[in-house]
Design an enzyme around this catalytic site. Sequence first.
Site, short mmCIF file in Angstrom:
data_model
loop_
_atom_site.label_atom_id
_atom_site.label_comp_id
_atom_site.label_asym_id
_atom_site.label_seq_id
_atom_site.Cartn_x
_atom_site.Cartn_y
_atom_site.Cartn_z
N GLY A 41 0.77 -1.24 0.00
CA GLY A 41 0.00 0.00 0.00
C GLY A 41 0.81 1.29 0.00
N ASP A 100 -4.59 2.06 11.28
CA ASP A 100 -5.96 1.76 11.66
C ASP A 100 -5.96 1.33 13.13
OD1 ASP A 100 -8.71 1.28 10.93
OD2 ASP A 100 -8.28 -0.84 10.72
P1 IMP Z 1 -3.73 -1.89 11.36
O1 IMP Z 1 -2.78 -2.99 11.71
O2 IMP Z 1 -5.13 -2.19 11.82
O3 IMP Z 1 -3.29 -0.52 11.77
O4 IMP Z 1 -3.92 -1.96 9.80
C1 IMP Z 1 -3.15 -1.30 8.91
C2 IMP Z 1 -3.32 -1.91 7.54
O5 IMP Z 1 -4.71 -2.24 7.28
C3 IMP Z 1 -2.96 -0.88 6.50
O6 IMP Z 1 -1.58 -0.94 6.20
C4 IMP Z 1 -3.85 -1.28 5.35
O7 IMP Z 1 -3.24 -2.31 4.59
C5 IMP Z 1 -5.09 -1.84 6.00
N1 IMP Z 1 -6.16 -0.83 6.12
C6 IMP Z 1 -6.63 -0.25 7.23
N2 IMP Z 1 -7.60 0.65 6.96
C7 IMP Z 1 -7.73 0.64 5.62
C8 IMP Z 1 -8.58 1.38 4.72
O8 IMP Z 1 -9.40 2.24 5.07
N3 IMP Z 1 -8.41 1.08 3.40
C9 IMP Z 1 -7.53 0.16 2.94
N4 IMP Z 1 -6.72 -0.54 3.74
C10 IMP Z 1 -6.83 -0.29 5.08
#
Ligand code: IMP
Length: 176
Positions: A41, A100
Site C-alpha cells: 500500500g 488503523d
Molecule cells: P492496522 O494494523 O489495523 O493498523 O492496519 C493497517 C493496515 O490495514 C494498512 O496498512 C492497510 O493495509 C489496512 N487498512 C486499514 N484501513 C484501511 C482502509 O481504510 N483502506 C484500505 N486498507 C486499510
Amino acid sequence: MEKVREYLSQQEVESKIDELAARINQDYAGKALHLLCILKGSTFFMVELAKRLTIPVTIDFIQASSYANGMVSAGNVRIKLDLQESIENRDVLVIEDIIDTGYTLSCLLELLQARKPASLKLCTLLDKPSRRVITVNVDYTGFQIPDLFVVGYGLDYAQRYRNLPYIGVVDIVAGE
Ligand code: IMP
Ligand code: MG
C-alpha cells in the site's frame, strides 16, 4: 457491488506530501535518510514523498501480513518479505499508507527497533485515530480521517483500486 467516491483529491494529497517532504527535509538536514516502504500500500506515497526529498535517500521494502481479510484487520502480524539491507546505525523513516488499529505498526516497529537503527521514525499518509487499539507514536501524519474505508493512492479493497490517483471511499451498493 461497491462504488468509489472521491474523498481527497489528487491535488489535496500531493500538496500534503509537499508539506511532509518540506518538514522531513528540514528535520533531517545534514543527514542521510533510509526509507522503509511497507508493501504494498505505501509504494505510491513513498515514491511521491521520495521525489520531493532533497537530502540523500536510500530505499528498502518490507511486507507484513496481518492476515487481513477484505476490510478487517487481525492482530496477528508476520513478515512476508524482509528488508534487503541492514538498518543498524541508520536514520530510518518507516513509510506507511494508513494506520488503523495500530497492530501492524506496533509489531513492525518493535521488530525494527531490535535491529538497532540510529533513529526510527514513522510517517503515514493517513491515520484513523478513532480506530486505534494499540498506541503508536506517529512522527509525520498526512491526514487524520474518520472511520471510513478508503482506497486509492496505493490503498486497496480486495487488491483493487490501488492505482487511483486520489483517495476514495468505498460505498457498498445493495442489489448491484
Ligand atoms: P492496522 O494494523 O489495523 O493498523 O492496519 C493497517 C493496515 O490495514 C494498512 O496498512 C492497510 O493495509 C489496512 N487498512 C486499514 N484501513 C484501511 C482502509 O481504510 N483502506 C484500505 N486498507 C486499510
Ligand atoms: Mg491492505
